[in-house]
Enzyme design. Sequence first.
Site, PDB file in Angstrom:
ATOM      1  N   GLU A 229       4.605  -3.335  31.410  1.00  0.00           N
ATOM      2  CA  GLU A 229       3.227  -3.194  31.878  1.00  0.00           C
ATOM      3  C   GLU A 229       2.227  -3.877  30.954  1.00  0.00           C
ATOM      4  O   GLU A 229       1.029  -3.627  31.017  1.00  0.00           O
ATOM      5  CB  GLU A 229       2.875  -1.708  32.049  1.00  0.00           C
ATOM      6  CG  GLU A 229       3.722  -1.048  33.121  1.00  0.00           C
ATOM      7  CD  GLU A 229       3.226   0.333  33.516  1.00  0.00           C
ATOM      8  OE1 GLU A 229       2.148   0.762  33.043  1.00  0.00           O
ATOM      9  OE2 GLU A 229       3.921   1.005  34.294  1.00  0.00           O
ATOM     10  N   LYS A 361      -0.229   7.763  43.407  1.00  0.00           N
ATOM     11  CA  LYS A 361       0.421   6.464  43.610  1.00  0.00           C
ATOM     12  C   LYS A 361       0.724   6.342  45.105  1.00  0.00           C
ATOM     13  O   LYS A 361       1.606   7.044  45.609  1.00  0.00           O
ATOM     14  CB  LYS A 361       1.747   6.418  42.841  1.00  0.00           C
ATOM     15  CG  LYS A 361       1.616   6.399  41.314  1.00  0.00           C
ATOM     16  CD  LYS A 361       2.971   6.640  40.681  1.00  0.00           C
ATOM     17  CE  LYS A 361       3.019   6.272  39.213  1.00  0.00           C
ATOM     18  NZ  LYS A 361       4.287   6.715  38.567  1.00  0.00           N
TER      19      LYS A 361
HETATM   20  P1  PGA Z   1       6.802   3.696  37.147  1.00  0.00           P
HETATM   21  O1  PGA Z   1       5.954   4.109  35.889  1.00  0.00           O
HETATM   22  O2  PGA Z   1       5.942   2.892  38.025  1.00  0.00           O
HETATM   23  O3  PGA Z   1       7.978   2.953  36.573  1.00  0.00           O
HETATM   24  O4  PGA Z   1       7.234   4.997  37.807  1.00  0.00           O
HETATM   25  C1  PGA Z   1       4.630   4.522  35.962  1.00  0.00           C
HETATM   26  C2  PGA Z   1       4.454   5.972  35.553  1.00  0.00           C
HETATM   27  O5  PGA Z   1       5.436   6.671  35.254  1.00  0.00           O
HETATM   28  O6  PGA Z   1       3.327   6.448  35.534  1.00  0.00           O
HETATM   29 ZN    ZN Z   2       4.249   8.595  34.842  1.00  0.00          ZN
END
Ligand code: PGA
Ligand code: ZN
Length: 451
Positions: A229, A361
Amino acid sequence: MGNGWSASNAMYSNIQFNNRSLHMTDTTITHVHGRRVWDSRGRPTVEAEITLACGVTGRAIAPAGASTGSGEALDLRDGGAAFGGLDVANAVACVNGDIANLLTGRDASDQAAIDKGMVELDGTPNRGRLGGNALVATSMAVLHAAAAAAGRPVWHYLAGDRTVRLPLPEIQIFGGGAHAARRVDVQDFMVMCPGASSFSEALNWTAEIYRAAGALMKQAGKLQGVADEGGYWPTFDCNEEALDALLAAINETGLQLGTQVGISLDIAASEFGRNGSYRLALDGRTLDTEGMVRMLGGWLDNYPILSIEDPVAEDDPAGFGIFTKEYGHRCQIIGDDYLVTNAQRVANAALAGHANAVLIKPNQAGTITEAHEALVAGKKAGFGTIVSARSGETEDVTIAHLSVGWDAGQLKVGSFSRSERTAKWNEVLRIEESLGKQAVFSGWGALPFQG
Ligand code: PGA
Ligand code: ZN
């Protein structure tokens, strides 16, 4: 434009009706198109494009997680030899087949009906038939098309006349966990700048911290590029060393710890904990729930930490309860893998006193409508709400608009490098600029405790 929607007056039709001039657009979906594109890890993902009768199009791309919760909508992947089994030909075929058949002729401005129809068509509890990736790309593309038809940016289309705030950014400085080959246990070492006077000032401060952290890593001979990231690769011998390095970087900038800027961590404990047993990769220790709570409590006492995500694993609700009871009055405690952007789970957690904030998300839920329901459930419970990217991302900036349009208060996108990350920060800068003097920054008000 990153998300490929555009609107111009030429796309409107002025219709004469009973001597009245109605300024209206036809938001009927005329075409649905899916294609395979590539994400920030070089893996295949789904893009959907929606065309409306008035001529506008909306386009969106599904992101992909690495540290996924077991209750998430499932991405449809092809398996087999190609691309490590991660190809999405079947999901793309679902967009071009079943989903296109369902949505053609429907009204894009009725997002709830569109999303309900797709969920029903899928018919599985985990979106496994059509694929969470096919669903979320289509759902977001419909939103973009409807906003374009209305002649408004997505955030404004969602907000309507309601007042909205620019989000408090949560920005990664060091990556870790599943995003950095488990070099350290903790997944995200981040900063938050709630003491900034504006979104852009929060970014300015973070840029200085990011630069200072890079310089310190270089000085120490530990600079080895960046993780998934965009945060620096965590060449540390223990989690505390990473925390100390973060503190040193903040101190370099002269910003005030605790009042202007604080630390935020995503422990992502489901990645190394199961059945109340947590195995730390760095020092080989195994902790029980109480041991985890004690270790994190120690960090809370020693470092200016404002937020901790998934402090215990998704199968450890009791741990969430203990941690929230002990520290919820002075720290944001976010459920990610535990709540998986699910309204019912958020409501249950609030009732039980588990966590005081929820990560939103869209691809965990599968559709825009369900993601919004989870956010509303969080707000109703007095939770902090954080719209979040995934570790696998693209140039798609939909979440920047959701964070503002839904007045989430917070936005988590990863670090301050790599264009799939900065694309989102930059989009919020554009929104801030367009609001001019009316721009309000959420700051401390976004956190679910008294700062
Ligand atoms: P991921 O990580 O997109 O790999 O799930 C992001 C998070 O855990 O917040
Ligand atoms: Zn997370």
